[in-house]
Design an enzyme around this catalytic site. Structure first.
Site, PDB file in Angstrom:
ATOM      1  N   GLU A  59      60.656  43.206  39.484  1.00 44.58           N
ATOM      2  CA  GLU A  59      60.741  42.780  40.898  1.00 44.58           C
ATOM      3  C   GLU A  59      60.730  41.257  41.063  1.00 44.58           C
ATOM      4  OE1 GLU A  59      58.891  44.838  44.020  1.00 44.58           O
ATOM      5  OE2 GLU A  59      59.065  46.812  43.088  1.00 44.58           O
TER       6      GLU A  59
ATOM      7  N   HIS B 125      50.560  44.817  42.310  1.00 43.52           N
ATOM      8  CA  HIS B 125      50.276  45.633  41.117  1.00 43.52           C
ATOM      9  C   HIS B 125      49.362  44.836  40.188  1.00 43.52           C
ATOM     10  CE1 HIS B 125      53.580  48.825  41.130  1.00 43.52           C
ATOM     11  NE2 HIS B 125      53.793  48.145  42.243  1.00 43.52           N
TER      12      HIS B 125
END
Lengths: 398, 398
Positions: free
Chosen positions: B49, B242
């Site tokens: 990402e 995350h």
């Protein structure tokens, strides 16, 4: 002591030109193709442009005893058109879709070399094909690649593929050949071939191939290659607009033939030259596509600006009718949307071209290191197996 | 004689959550990530990402001395978001795009297990991932797969991947672990994590992984695994939504460890079970998608039929105004076009699901043969390397 008797592998390849309701005499030709395959009993038949699953299923039924193993590759809206029939069990199948497949607004396969708008796309496809072969063939005893590659024998993409995979062209390697002059697979004598495609190449074109490669365990040799020659005896027409290829390949178990991996300094230097040439084409394609994306941006902005016009006119109600305004608005919106769609299309293409260029650069650098190693030691520094496995670079969208 | 001292490989993985102007505090977080990587000097850092190339270039500059080798995977309109930083030379890179990435009209990553609309898509992705690993890792000394897999540890896709590739999960294999409870990588204590995603899993979710696999030449062991734990000392916020993973892998050259290839009868039978389970999901997805395609067909025909209405009304000029007619026509056209687009979308999905099912069937049959071999001889009949290499099944459009 007599030499070990080689096993043979008979491979068939045909572009079936099977677009229902468009390609001429499809049903009759599939009947003929099925008869041919059932009679000839090749070990493997590689068929392309079998666009309709119904036609595949027809062949599957017809060949159920001669070729009990088969795989039809499903992909996209129209499918991949690829079918494999085999006398031997197929243990696994893997489909890789090319990232670039030309422009949706230009639909004709280009055989002319002079003005090949698709050249960068072909280069990306060649690169992806060779990367696929390189990365999936490590554990293979042998590799056979067959089909319509849409490239002439000496085209850059073809040289790139051969030099970077070690695949050898059965036509140039065969002991005996029986077929069209120069191995052509698109010929004027074929009833179905489009004559205008052949104008610059009056003798014909060779764009269908069977390529092969052995391994340390198996050495490989093409004993004979044949092509169909247009008209078929006792039939009113040919099998397809392409000629079919049949290769008889001799396989010999070898202790360590080493003939497959040609990583001497000369081969490495040739690989470097051809990848440099390919990078130049990709870079040129990148410039062209960036220019096209700029045009798409102009189109979008023109649409946007023009859209202001009917909006402004709406404040002068007597100036023109409601329907004229609506029409003008619709035209502007179409401009805007077309511009936006083209912008996205070219952006995607630019990314693919850049990714290919980056991968080619990695390969160039790697070859450079090998070449330096070769020159220092007289032998390659590495056998090409990566120190670290490429790290599963998967794209996911969330 | 002392045992050979193992080499170690330190691997880092982080989903960077780097959507410019959407993800919070991107610039500051990339600054922190760059600092961490420069300080920790992992051998390989796998980032996901990283949506903006500018952010990648920032990291590239910042890490030019600690990680001189890097690859940023370019693909699609938004890119792949994947970046690799390495202390060791990257010799080659290969990008494989999943065939299915959810529906364009549903944009949220689904963490809920109860109503997972994407389950068949995930299954196709798992299958493609495992096929990629299987087919590209034959010549590899070792395989490391890291990243956000968007699957829980015991999810079918995860079990399928592990059982069919032999990849081992560092979290379950590690000698020592320091990190969040149960190895979670999405936790409530993280300032950025979306709390509603965590409702059914109050303790957290583990969806980021480092998996590994040795070979006949190299045996592999995870010595330690750690995760970040939300807040970062001396910093006002975490690196991402995350948690990051760091694994220390010990590599030991081995003559022939054989530990990587687990093709005994028990393993084969487990592989068969899990592929059967996966096929059931794919078949269910096929039924659902066929039903959706039927709905798209109805939509198209409704649009077409309704289009007749304004056309008929046009013959009764006084019945309603020109602008009403135009509006009605536009609505019908929208219905027709939406129906057609959805029809094409679902058709493509159906092809992909069918292709995956076909490939799974080939694997099932192959496993069945092996199992029969195992039961007859007490050892597998084949080591899994195909007799014939899959025949370069490339899709091309002409």
């Amino acid at each position: 002591m007599p030499a070990e008797r080689p096993e043979t592998l008979r491979v068939f390849s045909l572009n079936c030109w099977g677009i229902r309701f468009f390609s001429q005499l499809c049903t009759q030709r599939y009947e003929m193709i099925g008869e041919l395959l059932g009679r000839e009993q090749h070990d493997i038949a590689l068929l392309q442009e079998v666009w309709s699953e119904k036609d595949f299923l027809f062949l599957k039924r017809k060949l159920s005893s001669s070729h009990p193993y088969t795989h039809y590759f499903k992909s996209g809206v129209f499918g991949s058109g690829l079918a494999v029939f085999s006398k031997h069990r197929i243990q696994d199948a893997l489909l890789y879709k090319y990232s670039l497949n030309g422009y949706p607004y230009m639909l004709h396969a280009e055989y002319s070399r002079a003005q090949d708008e698709y050249l960068p796309h072909r280069m990306v496809q060649s690169w992806e094909l060779l990367q696929f072969v390189r990365h999936t063939s490590c554990g293979a005893d042998l590799v056979v690649l067959g089909g319509d590659l849409n490239m002439h024998p000496q085209d850059l993409g073809n040289r790139l593929l051969r030099s970077h995979t070690g695949l050898r062209d059965c036509y140039t390697e065969t002991d005996t050949f029986d077929g069209c002059e120069d191995g052509h697979t698109l010929i004027a004598a074929n009833h179905f071939s489009k004559k205008q495609d052949l104008i610059p190449f009056e003798k014909g074109i060779r764009i269908d191939y069977i390529l092969m490669k052995g391994s340390q365990k198996v050495s490989m040799k093409c004993e004979s290659l044949s092509t169909t020659k247009g008209p078929v005896a006792d039939k009113p027409y040919p099998y397809s607009d392409h000629e079919a290829l049949t290769a008889e390949l001799a396989l010999l178990h070898s202790e360590d033939s080493r003939q497959h991996g040609s990583s001497n300094a000369l081969a490495v230097s040739e690989q470097m030259d051809v990848v440099a040439e390919a990078r130049a084409v990709v870079k040129e394609g990148l410039c062209q596509t960036e220019a096209l994306r700029d045009k798409a941006t102009y189109l979008m902005f023109s649409g946007l600006l023009l859209l202001l016009l009917p909006l402004a006119m709406a404040f002068l109600p007597c100036f023109c009718s409601f329907s004229t305004l609506g029409l003008l608005g619709a035209v502007c919106m179409s401009l805007l949307l077309s511009g936006a769609m083209l912008y996205l299309l070219f952006t995607t293409h630019i990314k693919v071209l850049k990714e290919t260029d980056d991968q080619m650069m990695l390969t160039s650098n790697d070859l450079q290191t090998k070449l330096t190693g070769c020159r220092l030691s007289g032998s390659p520094s590495s056998d090409g197996s990566p120190e670290l496995q490429p790290l599963s670079p998967f794209k996911r969208e969330e």
